[in-house]
Design a protein around this motif. Structure first.
Motif, mmCIF file in Angstrom:
data_model
loop_
_atom_site.group_PDB
_atom_site.id
_atom_site.type_symbol
_atom_site.label_atom_id
_atom_site.label_comp_id
_atom_site.label_asym_id
_atom_site.label_seq_id
_atom_site.Cartn_x
_atom_site.Cartn_y
_atom_site.Cartn_z
ATOM 1 N N SER A 122 0.834 -1.210 0.000
ATOM 2 C CA SER A 122 0.000 0.000 0.000
ATOM 3 C C SER A 122 0.868 1.259 0.000
ATOM 4 C CB SER A 122 -0.935 -0.002 1.209
ATOM 5 O OG SER A 122 -0.189 0.004 2.411
ATOM 6 N N MET A 123 1.995 1.240 0.737
ATOM 7 C CA MET A 123 2.898 2.389 0.742
ATOM 8 C C MET A 123 3.615 2.536 -0.599
ATOM 9 S SD MET A 123 2.513 3.860 3.593
ATOM 10 C CE MET A 123 3.928 4.945 3.706
ATOM 11 N N ILE A 124 3.996 1.399 -1.187
ATOM 12 C CA ILE A 124 4.653 1.441 -2.508
ATOM 13 C C ILE A 124 3.719 2.085 -3.533
ATOM 14 C CG2 ILE A 124 5.496 0.017 -4.414
ATOM 15 C CD1 ILE A 124 6.436 -2.013 -2.301
ATOM 16 N N TRP A 125 2.464 1.651 -3.515
ATOM 17 C CA TRP A 125 1.501 2.177 -4.481
ATOM 18 C C TRP A 125 1.185 3.646 -4.201
ATOM 19 C CZ3 TRP A 125 0.396 1.644 -9.118
ATOM 20 C CH2 TRP A 125 -0.809 2.072 -9.666
ATOM 21 N N ALA A 126 1.204 4.038 -2.910
ATOM 22 C CA ALA A 126 0.960 5.446 -2.565
ATOM 23 C C ALA A 126 2.070 6.336 -3.125
ATOM 24 C CB ALA A 126 0.868 5.602 -1.047
ATOM 25 N N VAL A 127 3.331 5.884 -3.002
ATOM 26 C CA VAL A 127 4.460 6.637 -3.565
ATOM 27 C C VAL A 127 4.335 6.718 -5.081
ATOM 28 C CG1 VAL A 127 6.961 6.637 -3.906
ATOM 29 C CG2 VAL A 127 6.016 6.067 -1.663
ATOM 30 N N ALA A 128 3.971 5.574 -5.701
ATOM 31 C CA ALA A 128 3.852 5.549 -7.167
ATOM 32 C C ALA A 128 2.752 6.497 -7.642
ATOM 33 C CB ALA A 128 3.563 4.122 -7.634
ATOM 34 N N ARG A 129 1.593 6.474 -6.966
ATOM 35 C CA ARG A 129 0.485 7.357 -7.376
ATOM 36 C C ARG A 129 0.852 8.816 -7.201
ATOM 37 N NH1 ARG A 129 -4.941 5.751 -4.522
ATOM 38 N NH2 ARG A 129 -3.497 5.727 -2.759
ATOM 39 N N LYS A 130 1.537 9.136 -6.113
ATOM 40 C CA LYS A 130 1.950 10.526 -5.877
ATOM 41 C C LYS A 130 2.902 10.993 -6.976
ATOM 42 C CE LYS A 130 5.002 13.121 -2.837
ATOM 43 N NZ LYS A 130 6.032 13.148 -3.867
ATOM 44 N N ASP A 131 3.883 10.154 -7.323
ATOM 45 C CA ASP A 131 4.846 10.549 -8.359
ATOM 46 C C ASP A 131 4.185 10.647 -9.729
ATOM 47 O OD1 ASP A 131 6.762 10.569 -6.407
ATOM 48 O OD2 ASP A 131 8.207 9.376 -7.552
ATOM 49 N N MET A 132 3.260 9.720 -10.038
ATOM 50 C CA MET A 132 2.603 9.773 -11.346
ATOM 51 C C MET A 132 1.723 11.014 -11.474
ATOM 52 S SD MET A 132 1.719 5.844 -12.492
ATOM 53 C CE MET A 132 1.080 5.262 -10.927
ATOM 54 N N SER A 133 1.090 11.417 -10.359
ATOM 55 C CA SER A 133 0.261 12.623 -10.425
ATOM 56 C C SER A 133 1.113 13.877 -10.569
ATOM 57 C CB SER A 133 -0.602 12.728 -9.163
ATOM 58 O OG SER A 133 0.212 12.895 -8.019
ATOM 59 N N SER A 134 2.362 13.827 -10.061
ATOM 60 C CA SER A 134 3.234 15.005 -10.162
ATOM 61 C C SER A 134 3.874 15.151 -11.537
ATOM 62 C CB SER A 134 4.322 14.934 -9.096
ATOM 63 O OG SER A 134 5.232 13.879 -9.374
ATOM 64 N N ILE A 135 3.790 14.085 -12.358
ATOM 65 C CA ILE A 135 4.380 14.158 -13.704
ATOM 66 C C ILE A 135 3.802 15.327 -14.478
ATOM 67 C CG2 ILE A 135 4.377 13.007 -15.963
ATOM 68 C CD1 ILE A 135 4.708 10.376 -14.480
ATOM 69 N N TRP A 136 2.492 15.559 -14.338
ATOM 70 C CA TRP A 136 1.819 16.577 -15.147
ATOM 71 C C TRP A 136 2.130 17.985 -14.669
ATOM 72 C CZ3 TRP A 136 0.695 14.076 -19.232
ATOM 73 C CH2 TRP A 136 0.357 12.727 -19.126
ATOM 74 N N ARG A 137 2.886 18.109 -13.563
ATOM 75 C CA ARG A 137 3.319 19.432 -13.117
ATOM 76 C C ARG A 137 4.719 19.758 -13.616
ATOM 77 N NH1 ARG A 137 0.845 17.656 -8.191
ATOM 78 N NH2 ARG A 137 2.866 17.175 -7.275
ATOM 79 N N THR A 138 5.349 18.810 -14.325
ATOM 80 C CA THR A 138 6.699 19.022 -14.848
ATOM 81 C C THR A 138 6.665 18.914 -16.367
ATOM 82 O OG1 THR A 138 7.578 17.954 -12.850
ATOM 83 C CG2 THR A 138 9.110 18.291 -14.673
ATOM 84 N N SER A 139 6.723 20.047 -17.037
ATOM 85 C CA SER A 139 6.571 20.053 -18.500
ATOM 86 C C SER A 139 7.666 19.249 -19.190
ATOM 87 C CB SER A 139 6.562 21.487 -19.023
ATOM 88 O OG SER A 139 7.770 22.149 -18.672
ATOM 89 N N LYS A 140 8.906 19.241 -18.602
ATOM 90 C CA LYS A 140 9.995 18.489 -19.222
ATOM 91 C C LYS A 140 9.654 17.008 -19.312
ATOM 92 C CE LYS A 140 13.381 21.590 -17.141
ATOM 93 N NZ LYS A 140 14.391 21.722 -16.072
ATOM 94 N N VAL A 141 8.770 16.536 -18.438
ATOM 95 C CA VAL A 141 8.443 15.115 -18.395
ATOM 96 C C VAL A 141 7.219 14.800 -19.231
ATOM 97 C CG1 VAL A 141 7.777 13.224 -16.887
ATOM 98 C CG2 VAL A 141 9.506 14.847 -16.133
ATOM 99 N N TRP A 142 6.109 15.495 -18.997
ATOM 100 C CA TRP A 142 4.878 15.086 -19.672
ATOM 101 C C TRP A 142 4.867 15.401 -21.167
ATOM 102 C CZ3 TRP A 142 1.998 18.691 -22.186
ATOM 103 C CH2 TRP A 142 2.019 20.017 -21.749
ATOM 104 N N ILE A 143 5.649 16.388 -21.598
ATOM 105 C CA ILE A 143 5.713 16.673 -23.035
ATOM 106 C C ILE A 143 6.252 15.454 -23.791
ATOM 107 C CG2 ILE A 143 6.970 18.015 -24.769
ATOM 108 C CD1 ILE A 143 6.603 20.455 -23.007
ATOM 109 N N GLY A 144 7.248 14.776 -23.190
ATOM 110 C CA GLY A 144 7.795 13.586 -23.831
ATOM 111 C C GLY A 144 6.791 12.454 -23.949
ATOM 112 N N LEU A 145 5.892 12.343 -22.961
ATOM 113 C CA LEU A 145 4.890 11.274 -23.004
ATOM 114 C C LEU A 145 3.911 11.467 -24.153
ATOM 115 C CD1 LEU A 145 4.091 10.943 -19.195
ATOM 116 C CD2 LEU A 145 5.290 9.280 -20.627
ATOM 117 N N ILE A 146 3.774 12.691 -24.632
ATOM 118 C CA ILE A 146 2.858 12.970 -25.741
ATOM 119 C C ILE A 146 3.603 13.069 -27.078
ATOM 120 C CG2 ILE A 146 1.228 14.673 -26.659
ATOM 121 C CD1 ILE A 146 0.552 15.378 -23.751
ATOM 122 N N LEU A 147 4.709 13.812 -27.068
ATOM 123 C CA LEU A 147 5.405 14.071 -28.335
ATOM 124 C C LEU A 147 6.095 12.835 -28.905
ATOM 125 C CD1 LEU A 147 7.042 17.609 -27.939
ATOM 126 C CD2 LEU A 147 5.006 16.941 -29.211
#
Length: 270
Positions: free
Chosen positions: A4-29
């Motif tokens: 449950s803690m592992i998944w909590a860390v993973a969900r937190k980091d995945m939700s923060s991806i969209w606050r970092t343009s250097k990261v989420w732009i690559g997921l689309i482009l």
């Protein structure tokens, strides 16, 4: 291991991806570039322009199995088949690897830049669970982007090539081994290396520069394929996958021994 803690860390980091343009732009482009523009451009170019005199394509055709070439009626069929099933495959590897690199290098330095790493280190969360959560947060979006790109490529390639071939030419065995065996191994290896670099870097730029060396083997595969010096067949891809999983296990062993809570704190909170 606290799932449950592992998944909590993973969900937190995945939700923060969209606050970092250097990261989420690559997921689309990257999926659009390597899954749509390159395949469409290649097929339309070969269908409209006579490339039979192209020296690099002629060299690559020479090293392909004769039985494969003989089953394709014209030079145009061969060039499209070679381009789709041999030249595009190494480019496809850049999608999960670059995305995994960008997400993973941001894992620990991102926590430091947001002043949240100290809270994580002082929390009852096990360091092993923290790393596993960050591994998941990097792997899930990176591999999902690769799967989406594969589906887009498959639809586009078969729609554009069907009028010429009158049959579905994508994917072949190379692509399936690449998608299901080599790509997860390379992505996992990239994430482990990048998380290890991120845990020892003080800024995103520093981690990105060091972690970028993981792309060099793919550049070598692209050059080898495009010049005809190396042809990735099913056997070679299976061997490559075994090597990458072996390297990943080695990196996982090193990380589990080196990243203790006090050492991580000293490197990051200075």
């Amino acid at each position: 291991m606290n799932t449950s803690m592992i998944w909590a860390v993973a969900r937190k980091d995945m939700s923060s991806i969209w606050r970092t343009s250097k990261v989420w732009i690559g997921l689309i482009l990257l999926p659009l570039l390597f899954g749509v523009l390159f395949p469409a451009g290649l097929i339309l170019l070969v269908r409209t322009v006579d490339m039979s005199q192209n020296a690099e394509m002629a060299q690559l055709l020479k090293v392909l199995p004769p039985e494969l070439l003989q089953s394709l009626p014209t030079e145009r069929h061969r060039l499209i088949y070679v381009g789709v099933n041999f030249l595009l495959a190494p480019l496809f590897m850049l999608i999960p690897v670059i995305n995994a690199l960008m997400i993973a290098v941001n894992s620990f330095v991102g926590e430091k830049e947001q002043n949240t790493l100290e809270s994580l280190l002082f929390s009852p969360l096990e360091i092993k669970d923290l790393f596993l959560g960050k591994l998941l947060a990097s792997f899930i979006p990176s591999y999902t982007a690769a799967l989406a790109s594969f589906v887009l490529s498959g639809l586009l390639i078969n729609v554009l090539a069907y009028p010429l071939f009158q049959e579905i030419i994508f994917p072949n065995a190379n692509w399936l081994i690449m998608l299901l065996w080599v790509a997860p191994a390379f992505t996992f290896c990239t994430i482990l290396f990048s998380v290890w670099v991120s845990a020892r870097s003080k800024t995103f730029q520093e981690a990105q520069q060091i972690g970028g060396v993981i792309v060099l083997p793919i550049v070598g595969l692209i050059v080898g394929q495009s010049t005809g010096l190396l042809v990735l067949g099913p056997t070679l891809l299976l061997i490559l996958g075994f090597i990458l999983w072996g390297v990943s296990l080695g990196l996982l062993s090193i990380i589990s021994k080196m990243n203790q809570r006090d050492a991580l704190f000293e490197r990051q909170v200075q």
